[in-house]
Design an enzyme around this catalytic site. Structure first.
Site, PDB file in Angstrom:
ATOM      1  N   GLU A  93       0.905  -0.906  -0.704  1.00  0.00           N
ATOM      2  CA  GLU A  93      -0.218  -0.192   0.508  1.00  0.00           C
ATOM      3  C   GLU A  93       1.005   1.243  -0.251  1.00  0.00           C
ATOM      4  O   GLU A  93       2.196   0.829   0.502  1.00  0.00           O
ATOM      5  CB  GLU A  93      -0.803  -0.318   1.082  1.00  0.00           C
ATOM      6  CG  GLU A  93      -1.647  -0.931   1.154  1.00  0.00           C
ATOM      7  CD  GLU A  93      -3.266  -1.134   2.556  1.00  0.00           C
ATOM      8  OE1 GLU A  93      -4.146  -1.199   1.647  1.00  0.00           O
ATOM      9  OE2 GLU A  93      -2.470  -1.068   3.774  1.00  0.00           O
ATOM     10  N   CYS A 117       7.266  -4.992  15.691  1.00  0.00           N
ATOM     11  CA  CYS A 117       6.843  -3.520  16.677  1.00  0.00           C
ATOM     12  C   CYS A 117       5.579  -3.861  16.942  1.00  0.00           C
ATOM     13  O   CYS A 117       3.813  -4.318  16.344  1.00  0.00           O
ATOM     14  CB  CYS A 117       6.581  -2.101  16.178  1.00  0.00           C
ATOM     15  SG  CYS A 117       8.250  -1.573  15.448  1.00  0.00           S
ATOM     16  N   CYS A 120       2.364  -1.669  15.369  1.00  0.00           N
ATOM     17  CA  CYS A 120       2.169  -1.460  13.754  1.00  0.00           C
ATOM     18  C   CYS A 120       1.366  -2.786  13.423  1.00  0.00           C
ATOM     19  O   CYS A 120       2.015  -3.998  13.310  1.00  0.00           O
ATOM     20  CB  CYS A 120       3.187  -1.387  13.112  1.00  0.00           C
ATOM     21  SG  CYS A 120       3.744  -0.975  11.362  1.00  0.00           S
TER      22      CYS A 120
END
Ligand code: SAH
Length: 343
Positions: A93, A117, A120
């Site tokens: 994306e 992470c 995320c």
């Protein structure tokens, strides 16, 4: 024979291509200009090339490989998210953001991300592969051509960790900033890293002029390790040391990003620790209120955002709160997730 993709090729590579066709070097400069500046879609548009030469190039090369799989726009169209299918069937994306005169494209550097992470969405996909120079540059070319716009800023803040795809990302930046092509100034291109210390050192050594942003996200080692597993490998003190090196060597203003998460790193005590950490830096501090991706974390309340930034207002740093654009279309920081999306 495998077809060539001219998108992603630099001047040197285009020269070799032209030489292989028995053409002079200046043809490569013209080709560079056609593909990167004039954004041609077919080689037949190259009116200063003979028809024979256009035909020859067409028979062996393509101008880009990305397929637009889906386009999602915010109601005002100031944020638009592009889902691209790559030629091996994976998806990435990219995000277009317009804010008055400023047009920023947020570019992905990898399919997925290995860093995992905790906050995320991309990390949840796992890591698939690095993007090629062509796939990096084409995100810019494609969106500029599709929306008929000139981007003013590029940020490598999409999917992936740019410094784990260092060579391709820097090669792409060199093409994107080249004045005979897309021509976005080096200081308008920001590479954001979760803190891959050896690559930051390399970036300093090579005297690269692109802007650097470091995702700090915590002001103490324990919290950072909890949020970002890469901190086990390159702990916060090491990261801050290389950040100081960057500052003293380049004199450029470094950006620190800090995702603000309710109850995790948004307390006054956290702000004070962060203040101590940043003392002596001539930096920018970008506070990014957490964008929800699941139920593990929550966004901070407005009051704690305001309280958090107070200690920094008297400091010699530029602080901003990145009011997230595109959260309504899952296009905000950390929300890019394109693993299983089938249009
Ligand atoms: N891997 C690079 C670039 C991609 S992320 C890096 O870590 O810098 C770009 C920014 O978005 C980083 O600062 C990251 O900390 C932040 N981010 C990731 N997930 C987020 C979320 N859910 N909400 C808000 N910001 C997030």
């Amino acid at each position: 024979m495998e077809r060539i993709n001219v998108i992603g090729m630099n001047l040197e590579e285009l020269r070799r291509l032209m030489q292989s066709l028995g053409e002079a070097d200046y043809r490569a400069d013209q080709l560079f200009n056609w593909i990167y500046k004039k954004r041609i879609e077919t080689f037949y548009q190259m009116s200063n090339f003979s028809l024979l030469l256009r035909r020859k190039i067409t028979s062996l090369a393509d101008i880009g490989r990305l397929q637009l799989a889906r386009l999602t726009s915010s109601p005002s169209k100031t944020t638009q998210k592009f889902l691209f299918e790559l030629d091996d069937g994976h998806f990435i994306e990219s995000v277009y953001m317009k804010d008055r005169e400023r047009i920023t494209l947020c570019i992905s550097s990898q399919v997925g991300c290995p860093l995992n992470c905790a906050f995320c969405a991309t990390g949840k996909m796992g890591f698939v592969r690095n993007l090629s120079v062509g796939e990096l540059v084409e995100q810019v070319i494609f969106i500029q051509r599709y929306l008929n716009i000139d981007a003013t800023n590029i940020v490598f803040m999409g999917m992936g960790e740019p410094f784990l795809n260092y060579d391709n990302v820097l090669d792409a930046c060199d093409i994107i900033s080249h004045e005979n092509g897309i021509a976005i100034g080096k200081r308008k291109i920001t590479i954001s890293t979760a803190g891959v210390v050896p690559r930051i050192k390399q970036f300093i050594e090579e005297n690269r002029k692109y802007k650097l942003a470091i995702s700090l996200n915590a002001a103490d080692n324990e919290t950072r390790s909890r949020l970002m597993p890469i901190n086990e490998r390159y702990p916060l003190p090491q990261l801050m040391q290389v950040a100081r090196d960057y500052q003293s060597r380049t004199k450029a203003r470094l950006t620190f990003e800090y995702v603000l998460i309710k109850g995790v790193n948004d307390r006054i005590a956290d702000a004070r620790k962060l203040k101590d950490l940043l003392t002596g830096f001539q930096c920018k501090l970008n506070i990014i209120p957490y964008n929800s991706i699941d139920n593990e974390f929550s966004a901070p309340v407005e009051q704690s955002i305001n309280a958090f930034i107070q200690p920094f207002l008297a400091m010699n740093i530029v602080i901003s709160v990145r009011r997230s654009k595109g959260s309504d279309i899952q296009a905000a920081c950390g929300q890019l997730y394109a693993a299983t999306l089938k249009p």
